[in-house]
Design a protein around this motif. Structure first.
Motif, PDB file in Angstrom:
ATOM      1  N   PHE A   1       0.855  -1.179   0.000  1.00 28.13           N
ATOM      2  CA  PHE A   1       0.000   0.000   0.000  1.00 28.13           C
ATOM      3  C   PHE A   1       0.892   1.231   0.000  1.00 28.13           C
ATOM      4  CE2 PHE A   1      -3.089   3.025   1.896  1.00 28.13           C
ATOM      5  CZ  PHE A   1      -4.165   2.787   1.034  1.00 28.13           C
ATOM      6  N   LYS A   2       0.427   2.322  -0.603  1.00 27.85           N
ATOM      7  CA  LYS A   2       1.290   3.495  -0.762  1.00 27.85           C
ATOM      8  C   LYS A   2       1.661   4.148   0.567  1.00 27.85           C
ATOM      9  CE  LYS A   2      -2.571   6.680  -1.708  1.00 27.85           C
ATOM     10  NZ  LYS A   2      -3.112   7.646  -2.684  1.00 27.85           N
ATOM     11  N   GLN A   3       0.791   4.037   1.569  1.00 31.48           N
ATOM     12  CA  GLN A   3       1.069   4.624   2.875  1.00 31.48           C
ATOM     13  C   GLN A   3       1.510   3.537   3.847  1.00 31.48           C
ATOM     14  OE1 GLN A   3       1.276   7.711   4.176  1.00 31.48           O
ATOM     15  NE2 GLN A   3       1.855   6.746   6.111  1.00 31.48           N
ATOM     16  N   VAL A   4       2.774   3.586   4.266  1.00 31.40           N
ATOM     17  CA  VAL A   4       3.300   2.645   5.260  1.00 31.40           C
ATOM     18  C   VAL A   4       4.138   3.413   6.273  1.00 31.40           C
ATOM     19  CG1 VAL A   4       3.352   0.706   3.635  1.00 31.40           C
ATOM     20  CG2 VAL A   4       5.384   2.135   3.911  1.00 31.40           C
ATOM     21  N   ASP A   5       4.294   2.835   7.445  1.00 32.65           N
ATOM     22  CA  ASP A   5       5.168   3.393   8.474  1.00 32.65           C
ATOM     23  C   ASP A   5       6.175   2.338   8.896  1.00 32.65           C
ATOM     24  OD1 ASP A   5       4.388   6.156   9.149  1.00 32.65           O
ATOM     25  OD2 ASP A   5       2.430   5.280   9.629  1.00 32.65           O
ATOM     26  N   PRO A   6       7.326   2.754   9.436  1.00 36.92           N
ATOM     27  CA  PRO A   6       8.350   1.771   9.809  1.00 36.92           C
ATOM     28  C   PRO A   6       8.047   1.056  11.119  1.00 36.92           C
ATOM     29  CG  PRO A   6       9.107   3.982  10.337  1.00 36.92           C
ATOM     30  CD  PRO A   6       7.806   4.146   9.593  1.00 36.92           C
ATOM     31  N   LEU A   7       8.363  -0.228  11.137  1.00 43.75           N
ATOM     32  CA  LEU A   7       8.342  -1.039  12.357  1.00 43.75           C
ATOM     33  C   LEU A   7       9.763  -1.523  12.587  1.00 43.75           C
ATOM     34  CD1 LEU A   7       7.220  -2.841  14.646  1.00 43.75           C
ATOM     35  CD2 LEU A   7       6.654  -4.534  12.878  1.00 43.75           C
ATOM     36  N   TYR A   8      10.365  -1.116  13.685  1.00 39.07           N
ATOM     37  CA  TYR A   8      11.734  -1.516  14.012  1.00 39.07           C
ATOM     38  C   TYR A   8      11.683  -2.694  14.971  1.00 39.07           C
ATOM     39  CZ  TYR A   8      12.702   3.089  12.078  1.00 39.07           C
ATOM     40  OH  TYR A   8      12.758   4.188  11.254  1.00 39.07           O
ATOM     41  N   ILE A   9      12.324  -3.796  14.596  1.00 38.82           N
ATOM     42  CA  ILE A   9      12.379  -4.953  15.489  1.00 38.82           C
ATOM     43  C   ILE A   9      13.813  -5.106  16.001  1.00 38.82           C
ATOM     44  CG2 ILE A   9      10.448  -6.061  14.322  1.00 38.82           C
ATOM     45  CD1 ILE A   9      12.430  -8.085  13.133  1.00 38.82           C
ATOM     46  N   THR A  10      13.953  -5.141  17.315  1.00 43.19           N
ATOM     47  CA  THR A  10      15.272  -5.317  17.926  1.00 43.19           C
ATOM     48  C   THR A  10      15.503  -6.804  18.175  1.00 43.19           C
ATOM     49  OG1 THR A  10      14.278  -4.898  20.103  1.00 43.19           O
ATOM     50  CG2 THR A  10      15.358  -3.046  19.005  1.00 43.19           C
ATOM     51  N   VAL A  11      16.680  -7.277  17.772  1.00 41.33           N
ATOM     52  CA  VAL A  11      17.022  -8.695  17.877  1.00 41.33           C
ATOM     53  C   VAL A  11      18.242  -8.847  18.789  1.00 41.33           C
ATOM     54  CG1 VAL A  11      17.722 -10.769  16.624  1.00 41.33           C
ATOM     55  CG2 VAL A  11      16.142  -9.140  15.560  1.00 41.33           C
ATOM     56  N   PRO A  12      18.121  -9.540  19.922  1.00 37.87           N
ATOM     57  CA  PRO A  12      19.278  -9.778  20.797  1.00 37.87           C
ATOM     58  C   PRO A  12      20.216 -10.804  20.170  1.00 37.87           C
ATOM     59  CG  PRO A  12      17.358 -10.915  21.654  1.00 37.87           C
ATOM     60  CD  PRO A  12      16.878 -10.116  20.473  1.00 37.87           C
ATOM     61  N   LEU A  13      21.504 -10.493  20.139  1.00 39.86           N
ATOM     62  CA  LEU A  13      22.481 -11.355  19.478  1.00 39.86           C
ATOM     63  C   LEU A  13      23.669 -11.618  20.391  1.00 39.86           C
ATOM     64  CD1 LEU A  13      22.123  -9.381  16.228  1.00 39.86           C
ATOM     65  CD2 LEU A  13      21.480 -11.759  16.461  1.00 39.86           C
ATOM     66  N   GLY A  14      23.984 -12.889  20.541  1.00 37.36           N
ATOM     67  CA  GLY A  14      25.073 -13.278  21.420  1.00 37.36           C
ATOM     68  C   GLY A  14      24.611 -13.503  22.849  1.00 37.36           C
ATOM     69  N   PHE A  15      23.323 -13.353  23.107  1.00 34.54           N
ATOM     70  CA  PHE A  15      22.768 -13.610  24.426  1.00 34.54           C
ATOM     71  C   PHE A  15      21.290 -13.970  24.265  1.00 34.54           C
ATOM     72  CE2 PHE A  15      22.242  -9.177  23.459  1.00 34.54           C
ATOM     73  CZ  PHE A  15      20.988  -8.829  23.939  1.00 34.54           C
ATOM     74  N   ASP A  16      20.698 -14.474  25.338  1.00 35.48           N
ATOM     75  CA  ASP A  16      19.332 -14.994  25.263  1.00 35.48           C
ATOM     76  C   ASP A  16      18.413 -14.238  26.211  1.00 35.48           C
ATOM     77  OD1 ASP A  16      17.103 -16.579  24.806  1.00 35.48           O
ATOM     78  OD2 ASP A  16      17.749 -18.143  26.208  1.00 35.48           O
ATOM     79  N   ARG A  17      17.314 -13.732  25.691  1.00 38.23           N
ATOM     80  CA  ARG A  17      16.306 -13.080  26.538  1.00 38.23           C
ATOM     81  C   ARG A  17      15.105 -13.992  26.786  1.00 38.23           C
ATOM     82  NH1 ARG A  17      16.036  -7.958  27.905  1.00 38.23           N
ATOM     83  NH2 ARG A  17      13.765  -7.894  27.729  1.00 38.23           N
ATOM     84  N   SER A  18      15.196 -15.204  26.265  1.00 34.12           N
ATOM     85  CA  SER A  18      14.185 -16.218  26.518  1.00 34.12           C
ATOM     86  C   SER A  18      12.790 -15.721  26.187  1.00 34.12           C
ATOM     87  CB  SER A  18      14.298 -16.687  27.982  1.00 34.12           C
ATOM     88  OG  SER A  18      13.437 -17.771  28.237  1.00 34.12           O
ATOM     89  N   MET A  19      11.869 -15.855  27.149  1.00 37.09           N
ATOM     90  CA  MET A  19      10.466 -15.532  26.892  1.00 37.09           C
ATOM     91  C   MET A  19      10.121 -14.081  27.224  1.00 37.09           C
ATOM     92  SD  MET A  19       9.316 -18.358  25.679  1.00 37.09           S
ATOM     93  CE  MET A  19       7.531 -18.172  25.735  1.00 37.09           C
ATOM     94  N   LYS A  20      11.115 -13.232  27.421  1.00 37.28           N
ATOM     95  CA  LYS A  20      10.862 -11.843  27.792  1.00 37.28           C
ATOM     96  C   LYS A  20      10.494 -10.971  26.592  1.00 37.28           C
ATOM     97  CE  LYS A  20      14.128 -11.951  31.671  1.00 37.28           C
ATOM     98  NZ  LYS A  20      15.370 -11.348  32.230  1.00 37.28           N
ATOM     99  N   MET A  21      10.692 -11.476  25.384  1.00 35.29           N
ATOM    100  CA  MET A  21      10.495 -10.663  24.193  1.00 35.29           C
ATOM    101  C   MET A  21       9.051 -10.654  23.731  1.00 35.29           C
ATOM    102  SD  MET A  21      13.925 -11.640  22.024  1.00 35.29           S
ATOM    103  CE  MET A  21      13.705 -13.393  22.275  1.00 35.29           C
ATOM    104  N   ASP A  22       8.700  -9.635  22.921  1.00 31.47           N
ATOM    105  CA  ASP A  22       7.365  -9.568  22.331  1.00 31.47           C
ATOM    106  C   ASP A  22       7.083 -10.815  21.497  1.00 31.47           C
ATOM    107  OD1 ASP A  22       6.939  -7.026  23.413  1.00 31.47           O
ATOM    108  OD2 ASP A  22       7.797  -6.020  21.674  1.00 31.47           O
TER     109      ASP A  22
END
Length: 238
Positions: free
Chosen positions: A98-119
């Motif tokens: 669609f011509k109108q979009v907005d950005p979604l930034y997803i943060t990815v933990p690398l080198g460590f584990d956040r387990s079930m704390k993430m969205d």
């Protein structure tokens, strides 16, 4: 933009990917080079996900919000991808849904584990998300982490990679109206930095870290992936 602009964008992506995996391979473990071991793509056709309804959390300007999903993901199939979902990271989309979009930034933990704390925790496919993604465009940066794999083996493993766990950050609520969102990946290689990002609950803080040259945070990496949802203020009902 011309050859210079294209080259510059590629340099930025590879540099971001290099920082993204700089602390080790724990955040991007490769269990097998057999693509059949990858999770299902959560797609009913190439580049389009199954329409489902559900919610996840996110962060906007220092507060927690929630997303309500009603459509499956969209990945621009004019951008080459070997993932079962036809989604990829490392190159920007050419066609948007669609011509109108907005950005979604997803943060990815690398080198460590956040387990079930993430969205969206690792090992699970969030509602209306793809289950796989093609990471081969980031191969030059990833290769040093896998010295026991040949270039061909690594390339094959990255073609249909399980989407890693992540958290969501946006810069607008779009008045609560559902729309398509352009997904951009931000890699974070320090647990301490990641915790500060979550504490601030704002992409503005991530932007500050990137602009100041923080070595633990990458510049946003483009994808051909879009998600469809509306934004609600406050936490969803349990």
């Amino acid at each position: 933009m011309g050859i210079l602009g294209t080259t510059r964008r590629r340099v930025v992506v590879i540099a971001a990917a290099t920082a993204l995996i700089g602390t080790g391979a724990a955040g991007l473990a490769i269990a097998s080079t057999n693509s059949s071991s990858a999770p299902p793509s959560n797609a009913m056709s190439k580049g389009m996900g199954v329409d489902e309804s559900g919610m996840t959390h996110a962060y906007l300007h220092g507060m927690k919000v929630h997303f309500t999903y009603t459509k499956g993901f969209f990945c621009d199939t004019s951008v080459k991808s070997r993932a079962s979902s036809k989604c990829e990271a490392g190159a920007n989309f050419k066609k948007n849904p669609f011509k109108q979009v907005d950005p979604l930034y997803i943060t990815v933990p690398l080198g460590f584990d956040r387990s079930m704390k993430m969205d969206c925790p690792s090992g699970l496919v969030c509602v209306d998300h793809p289950g796989t993604i093609d990471l081969t465009r980031l191969e030059p940066a990833l290769k040093p982490l896998y010295p026991n794999l040949s270039k061909r083996q690594l390339h094959k493993a990255l073609e249909n990679f399980a989407v890693p766990g992540h958290d969501h950050f946006i810069t607008t609520a779009n008045g609560g109206k559902p729309e398509w969102w352009d997904v951009k990946v931000v890699g974070v290689t320090s647990p301490k930095t990641y915790n500060k990002i979550i504490k601030h609950e704002s992409y503005g803080y991530i932007k500050h870290l990137v602009k100041s040259g923080n070595k633990h945070v990458t510049a946003p990496i483009p994808t051909n992936l879009f998600l469809f949802f509306g934004v609600g203020i406050g936490q969803p009902n349990k």
